[in-house]
Motif scaffolding. Structure first.
Motif, PDB file in Angstrom:
ATOM      1  N   PRO A  17       0.831  -1.209   0.000  1.00 23.89           N
ATOM      2  CA  PRO A  17       0.000   0.000   0.000  1.00 23.89           C
ATOM      3  C   PRO A  17       0.865   1.259   0.000  1.00 23.89           C
ATOM      4  N   GLY A  18       0.362   2.304  -0.637  1.00 23.63           N
ATOM      5  CA  GLY A  18       1.038   3.591  -0.551  1.00 23.63           C
ATOM      6  C   GLY A  18       1.659   4.057  -1.849  1.00 23.63           C
ATOM      7  N   GLU A  19       1.956   5.348  -1.905  1.00 23.31           N
ATOM      8  CA  GLU A  19       2.487   6.004  -3.088  1.00 23.31           C
ATOM      9  C   GLU A  19       3.811   5.396  -3.555  1.00 23.31           C
ATOM     10  N   GLY A  20       4.565   4.795  -2.641  1.00 24.71           N
ATOM     11  CA  GLY A  20       5.853   4.213  -3.000  1.00 24.71           C
ATOM     12  C   GLY A  20       5.771   3.097  -4.024  1.00 24.71           C
ATOM     13  N   SER A  21       4.593   2.556  -4.260  1.00 26.66           N
ATOM     14  CA  SER A  21       4.438   1.480  -5.246  1.00 26.66           C
ATOM     15  C   SER A  21       4.192   1.997  -6.659  1.00 26.66           C
ATOM     16  N   LYS A  22       4.028   3.298  -6.827  1.00 28.56           N
ATOM     17  CA  LYS A  22       3.792   3.853  -8.168  1.00 28.56           C
ATOM     18  C   LYS A  22       5.135   4.103  -8.855  1.00 28.56           C
TER      19      LYS A  22
ATOM     20  N   GLY B 299       6.713  -2.583 -14.830  1.00 26.70           N
ATOM     21  CA  GLY B 299       7.398  -3.591 -15.631  1.00 26.70           C
ATOM     22  C   GLY B 299       7.106  -5.001 -15.155  1.00 26.70           C
ATOM     23  N   LYS B 300       7.098  -5.214 -13.846  1.00 25.17           N
ATOM     24  CA  LYS B 300       6.801  -6.539 -13.295  1.00 25.17           C
ATOM     25  C   LYS B 300       5.359  -6.947 -13.573  1.00 25.17           C
ATOM     26  N   ILE B 301       4.449  -5.976 -13.515  1.00 32.26           N
ATOM     27  CA  ILE B 301       3.045  -6.258 -13.833  1.00 32.26           C
ATOM     28  C   ILE B 301       2.913  -6.719 -15.285  1.00 32.26           C
ATOM     29  N   LEU B 302       3.590  -6.013 -16.202  1.00 29.72           N
ATOM     30  CA  LEU B 302       3.505  -6.367 -17.615  1.00 29.72           C
ATOM     31  C   LEU B 302       4.133  -7.730 -17.881  1.00 29.72           C
ATOM     32  N   GLU B 303       5.231  -8.024 -17.198  1.00 30.91           N
ATOM     33  CA  GLU B 303       5.869  -9.329 -17.374  1.00 30.91           C
ATOM     34  C   GLU B 303       4.944 -10.459 -16.911  1.00 30.91           C
ATOM     35  N   LYS B 304       4.264 -10.248 -15.785  1.00 32.46           N
ATOM     36  CA  LYS B 304       3.355 -11.292 -15.310  1.00 32.46           C
ATOM     37  C   LYS B 304       2.165 -11.442 -16.255  1.00 32.46           C
TER      38      LYS B 304
ATOM     39  N   LEU C 199      -0.406   0.354 -21.542  1.00 32.22           N
ATOM     40  CA  LEU C 199       0.855  -0.033 -22.171  1.00 32.22           C
ATOM     41  C   LEU C 199       0.827  -1.445 -22.747  1.00 32.22           C
ATOM     42  N   TYR C 200       0.108  -2.353 -22.119  1.00 31.28           N
ATOM     43  CA  TYR C 200       0.156  -3.755 -22.522  1.00 31.28           C
ATOM     44  C   TYR C 200      -0.438  -3.924 -23.918  1.00 31.28           C
ATOM     45  N   MET C 201       0.404  -4.351 -24.854  1.00 29.24           N
ATOM     46  CA  MET C 201      -0.017  -4.536 -26.247  1.00 29.24           C
ATOM     47  C   MET C 201      -0.706  -3.283 -26.799  1.00 29.24           C
TER      48      MET C 201
END
Length: 341
Positions: free
Chosen positions: A55-60, A66-71, A101-103
């Motif tokens: 949780p929190g702004e630090g995750s933006k 990049g990790k989200i797109l890879e998964k 971004l994805y495709m």
């Protein structure tokens, strides 16, 4: 069961905002879910088909995207797949940015679980990540195909988080929703008690107000900028004080914008006094002693809305009337100091 709230077109993408009565149906039809550690518990997610951030702004961050797109690629998602984000503003931003971004664009559903996200972050299409110490430096506009609002999620919010969301409600009320402003003045106890019917009506009105601005100005070049009321000052404070919530910073920023407007001779004094009193009635502090005003100003210089000739502010004049002013730094610093001493 669902019921429509509003439909809008943001930059050519049609978005339906709907109220969902059952929490179990808010992720129907999606293929991959982004959540944070809090909202993941609400949704009972499959680990295989989800990505959970802190949780929190630090995750933006770029690396998180990049990790989200890879998964997503590892799961074999296609352009006709649907990515969902369930959570607050950070999750909504991440999910929308990843979907854009994805495709070069896939389906997107947003399920806001905080008041800030229900009335603001999930609606309107803005998506971004933070870079180089600047909030939302890299971003785009990519509206969700559907925003699914389940109002009972608000009952799970800690008190401070819920009140923080009321700052964004109040911001919307002051610039574009006079009925909500009237409700907030007359129904304080009901708002603080999280009255269900009152919140349903308020969310609907705030969504409609933001939808109107986003449709007319999807890329934030004109009237949509009014939604930045309090945010330039607020983001400056957030960059210096990491222990305050976004809504708390925005409420403080609205107070500073009122002070700047008074100094410029643009803000009605009675409106300024009543608005400041309303902020304080909901428990927002207008003073953060011990903060370096020069550090806040330095952070504001990095704000994407500012330019070489000064700091660009949304200045409230009276209820539902603002102007956009590029303000000399000396005046901005005076307004900042007024909220720190």
């Amino acid at each position: 069961m669902t019921s429509p709230v509003v439909e809008l077109d943001v930059g050519g993408r049609k978005c339906r905002v709907r109220s969902y009565n059952e929490a179990g149906s808010v992720l129907d039809g999606v293929h991959f879910v982004i959540a944070d550690a809090n909202s993941a518990q609400l949704a009972h997610l499959s680990e295989e088909r989800s990505f959970v951030v802190e949780p929190g702004e630090g995750s933006k961050r770029w690396d998180i995207v990049g990790k989200i797109l890879e998964k997503a690629a590892g799961l074999g998602l296609r352009r006709d797949s649907t990515i969902a984000g369930i959570g607050g503003g950070v999750v909504c931003d991440l999910a929308a940015f990843a979907a854009a971004l994805y495709m070069r664009g896939t389906g997107l559903v947003l399920v806001p679980t905080t008041l800030v996200a229900m009335v603001d972050a999930a609606v309107g299409g803005k998506a971004a990540v933070d870079m180089a110490g600047v909030r939302n430096l890299a971003g785009t506009v990519y509206a969700a195909d559907e925003v699914r609002i389940h109002r009972p999620f608000l009952s799970s919010l800690p008190e401070r988080e819920y009140r923080s969301g009321l700052a964004e409600v109040l911001r919307t009320a002051l610039i574009a929703a006079p009925k909500v402003e009237d409700l907030m003045r007359k129904s304080r106890e009901a708002f603080l008690a999280r009255d269900g019917s009152l919140l349903e009506d308020t969310i609907r009105r705030c969504v409609a107000a933001k939808a109107s601005l986003a449709e007319r100005d999807p890329y934030d070049k004109g009237p949509r900028q009014s939604l930045n009321l309090g945010h330039s000052f607020g983001h400056g404070l957030e960059a210096v004080r990491h222990d305050i919530l976004h809504g708390e910073a925005v409420a403080w920023g609205i107070g500073r914008a009122l002070d700047a407007g008074l100094e410029l001779g643009l803000t009605d004094p009675d409106f300024a006094a009543s608005s400041r009193a309303l902020l304080e009635d909901y428990g927002f502090t207008m003073r953060y002693p011990g903060v370096d005003p020069e550090a806040v100003l330095a952070a504001m210089r990095l704000d994407k809305k500012s330019g070489a000739s000064g700091i660009r502010l949304v200045v409230p004049r009276e209820s539902c009337s603002v102007s956009y002013e590029t303000v000399d730094e000396a005046l901005v610093l005076k307004a900042i100091r007024g909220g720190l001493s």
